[in-house]
Design a protein around this motif. Structure first.
Motif, PDB file in Angstrom:
ATOM      1  N   ALA A 188       0.836  -1.197   0.000  1.00 17.10           N
ATOM      2  CA  ALA A 188       0.000   0.000   0.000  1.00 17.10           C
ATOM      3  C   ALA A 188       0.874   1.252   0.000  1.00 17.10           C
ATOM      4  O   ALA A 188       2.003   1.221   0.480  1.00 17.10           O
ATOM      5  N   LYS A 189       0.345   2.340  -0.542  1.00 19.79           N
ATOM      6  CA  LYS A 189       1.070   3.603  -0.561  1.00 19.79           C
ATOM      7  C   LYS A 189       0.400   4.641   0.344  1.00 19.79           C
ATOM      8  O   LYS A 189       0.784   5.808   0.345  1.00 19.79           O
ATOM      9  N   PHE A 190      -0.622   4.201   1.097  1.00 22.19           N
ATOM     10  CA  PHE A 190      -1.376   5.142   1.927  1.00 22.19           C
ATOM     11  C   PHE A 190      -0.513   5.720   3.046  1.00 22.19           C
ATOM     12  O   PHE A 190       0.137   4.989   3.781  1.00 22.19           O
ATOM     13  N   GLN A 191      -0.514   7.048   3.172  1.00 23.16           N
ATOM     14  CA  GLN A 191       0.144   7.741   4.284  1.00 23.16           C
ATOM     15  C   GLN A 191      -0.683   8.964   4.631  1.00 23.16           C
ATOM     16  O   GLN A 191      -1.307   9.576   3.759  1.00 23.16           O
ATOM     17  N   ALA A 192      -0.674   9.323   5.913  1.00 22.04           N
ATOM     18  CA  ALA A 192      -1.412  10.502   6.343  1.00 22.04           C
ATOM     19  C   ALA A 192      -0.775  11.068   7.593  1.00 22.04           C
ATOM     20  O   ALA A 192      -0.213  10.329   8.406  1.00 22.04           O
ATOM     21  N   THR A 193      -0.836  12.391   7.763  1.00 20.16           N
ATOM     22  CA  THR A 193      -0.390  13.053   8.986  1.00 20.16           C
ATOM     23  C   THR A 193      -1.626  13.621   9.678  1.00 20.16           C
ATOM     24  O   THR A 193      -2.362  14.418   9.094  1.00 20.16           O
ATOM     25  N   VAL A 206      -8.983  12.220   5.458  1.00 23.02           N
ATOM     26  CA  VAL A 206      -7.719  12.078   4.738  1.00 23.02           C
ATOM     27  C   VAL A 206      -7.958  11.270   3.472  1.00 23.02           C
ATOM     28  O   VAL A 206      -8.588  10.204   3.512  1.00 23.02           O
ATOM     29  N   THR A 207      -7.475  11.771   2.346  1.00 20.42           N
ATOM     30  CA  THR A 207      -7.528  11.036   1.087  1.00 20.42           C
ATOM     31  C   THR A 207      -6.115  10.789   0.603  1.00 20.42           C
ATOM     32  O   THR A 207      -5.310  11.721   0.501  1.00 20.42           O
ATOM     33  N   SER A 208      -5.783   9.520   0.340  1.00 17.36           N
ATOM     34  CA  SER A 208      -4.444   9.155  -0.114  1.00 17.36           C
ATOM     35  C   SER A 208      -4.532   7.884  -0.939  1.00 17.36           C
ATOM     36  O   SER A 208      -5.214   6.935  -0.549  1.00 17.36           O
ATOM     37  N   SER A 209      -3.871   7.871  -2.094  1.00 14.00           N
ATOM     38  CA  SER A 209      -3.838   6.696  -2.966  1.00 14.00           C
ATOM     39  C   SER A 209      -5.242   6.159  -3.240  1.00 14.00           C
ATOM     40  O   SER A 209      -5.495   4.952  -3.210  1.00 14.00           O
ATOM     41  N   ASP A 210      -6.188   7.079  -3.477  1.00 16.23           N
ATOM     42  CA  ASP A 210      -7.569   6.750  -3.824  1.00 16.23           C
ATOM     43  C   ASP A 210      -8.335   6.103  -2.672  1.00 16.23           C
ATOM     44  O   ASP A 210      -9.389   5.521  -2.872  1.00 16.23           O
ATOM     45  N   THR A 212     -10.173   6.960   1.082  1.00 20.17           N
ATOM     46  CA  THR A 212     -10.666   8.068   1.900  1.00 20.17           C
ATOM     47  C   THR A 212     -10.966   7.557   3.294  1.00 20.17           C
ATOM     48  O   THR A 212     -11.753   6.611   3.458  1.00 20.17           O
ATOM     49  N   TYR A 213     -10.326   8.152   4.312  1.00 21.99           N
ATOM     50  CA  TYR A 213     -10.535   7.775   5.705  1.00 21.99           C
ATOM     51  C   TYR A 213     -11.070   8.969   6.488  1.00 21.99           C
ATOM     52  O   TYR A 213     -10.500  10.057   6.427  1.00 21.99           O
ATOM     53  N   ASN A 214     -12.179   8.752   7.193  1.00 25.77           N
ATOM     54  CA  ASN A 214     -12.729   9.743   8.106  1.00 25.77           C
ATOM     55  C   ASN A 214     -12.424   9.290   9.531  1.00 25.77           C
ATOM     56  O   ASN A 214     -12.899   8.240   9.972  1.00 25.77           O
ATOM     57  N   LEU A 215     -11.604  10.059  10.249  1.00 31.22           N
ATOM     58  CA  LEU A 215     -11.168   9.708  11.595  1.00 31.22           C
ATOM     59  C   LEU A 215     -11.926  10.556  12.616  1.00 31.22           C
ATOM     60  O   LEU A 215     -12.091  11.769  12.427  1.00 31.22           O
ATOM     61  N   THR A 216     -12.380   9.916  13.691  1.00 37.64           N
ATOM     62  CA  THR A 216     -13.154  10.630  14.713  1.00 37.64           C
ATOM     63  C   THR A 216     -12.700  10.212  16.098  1.00 37.64           C
ATOM     64  O   THR A 216     -12.711   9.028  16.438  1.00 37.64           O
ATOM     65  N   GLY A 217     -12.268  11.189  16.909  1.00 34.31           N
ATOM     66  CA  GLY A 217     -11.961  10.933  18.308  1.00 34.31           C
ATOM     67  C   GLY A 217     -10.593  10.331  18.549  1.00 34.31           C
ATOM     68  O   GLY A 217      -9.990   9.705  17.679  1.00 34.31           O
ATOM     69  N   PHE A 218     -10.103  10.559  19.761  1.00 28.51           N
ATOM     70  CA  PHE A 218      -8.816  10.017  20.202  1.00 28.51           C
ATOM     71  C   PHE A 218      -8.955   9.682  21.678  1.00 28.51           C
ATOM     72  O   PHE A 218      -9.250  10.561  22.498  1.00 28.51           O
TER      73      PHE A 218
END
Length: 301
Positions: A188-193, A206-210, A212-218
């Motif tokens: 995979a080539k997915f990376q995100a900051t 975050v959208t990377s290498s086609d 799409t990730y929606n992140l919620t909460g920590f």
């Protein structure tokens, strides 16, 4: 043939039983129908060979060979060199129960999955098999005999021999085999900051290498022991981030995630996840990332 039965408990009573009895295979051989096929099909760098079909009164057993083509072999070698995934030869005394990243990757590249259907002369599907981990993706499994399923990796680790068992096909009938899917692993080539302060206040997309990730909460898990958070149980300290995602077209699963904080400290990541196929045909995922051993809130991940 001699059939052997061994057991340490019988009827609730512990002991040591070893029973042997002869089985006359003449009748079984007399009703066994064996058909050599040997047809080949090549796609996506994999040669698929349908070797034969054997039918006995209890099941039919179909044998496939899946082999790397030269192009597939060269591509995998290129990926390994680019990522430093070359497996070094070991002496027997060097082997441990801990697998290296290189050994894990080597296993993934060797793993080849198939999905197929068998139809009768009227076009009715009589058998369906799918190697996908998520059976609900394609919903084509039909009339399988699970204990007849097995596979063997070739000695050169550049292919597999697979046997698939299903309810017996009728003798003298003609059938059509339709290949549905071929499953292969690739890097995979997915990376995100991810800015964690923002994640605490709002959703981060975050959208990377086609993908799409929606992140919620920590959320930090600060105990070493077992703890139920949401619908899942977690062990050890770490951080949890909930997500929903849409994977690229043709991708059905992801694995071997990792994370690092702003100080470049790396962490292993495990996933609890649920997969569905959307109306767009792409795989949709919901779940939670568990960043193991992360003990304090970082500025970014």
């Amino acid at each position: 043939m001699i059939a052997c039965i061994k057991g340490t408990i019988l009827g609730g009573k512990e002991g040591n039983w070893n029973v042997q009895f002869p089985v006359d295979m003449k009748k079984a051989r007399a009703v066994t129908n064996y058909t050599e096929i040997g047809q080949k099909h090549t796609t996506n760098g994999i040669e698929i060979v349908l070797q034969n079909l054997m039918t006995v009164p209890s099941a039919s057993l179909m044998q496939f060979d899946t082999n790397w083509t030269k192009e597939r072999e060269e591509q995998i070698q290129k990926w390994k060199e680019q990522n430093g995934w070359i497996v070094e030869s070991k002496q027997p005394e060097e082997f441990t129960e801990e697998y290296t990243v290189e050994e894990i990757v080597d296993h993934y590249f060797t793993d080849i999955g198939l999905a197929y259907q068998i139809m009768d002369e009227k076009g009715n599907v009589v058998v369906g098999w799918d190697d996908a981990m998520q059976e609900e993706f394609n919903q084509i499994r039909k009339n399988n005999v699970e204990f007849w399923r097995k596979d063997r990796v070739h000695e050169d680790r550049k292919g597999e021999t697979n046997w698939g068992g299903f309810t017996p096909l009728a003798k003298g009938e003609h059938y059509k085999l339709k290949m549905h899917s071929l499953y292969l692993y690739e890097p995979a080539k997915f990376q995100a900051t991810i800015p964690v302060d923002t994640l605490l206040k709002d959703k981060v997309t975050v959208t990377s290498s086609d993908s799409t990730y929606n992140l919620t909460g920590f959320t930090l898990k600060t105990t070493e022991g077992e703890e139920k958070i949401g619908n899942e149980t977690y062990f050890g300290k770490g951080a949890l981030i909930s997500f929903s995602a849409i994977l690229p077209e043709g991708i059905v699963n992801t694995t071997e995630w990792s994370a690092q904080d702003e100080s470049k400290q790396k962490y292993n990541v495990s996933l609890n996840e649920k997969y569905t196929r959307g109306k767009d045909g792409r795989v949709h995922v919901t779940g939670t990332f568990f960043i193991r051993d992360l003990k304090k809130q970082p500025k970014e991940l």
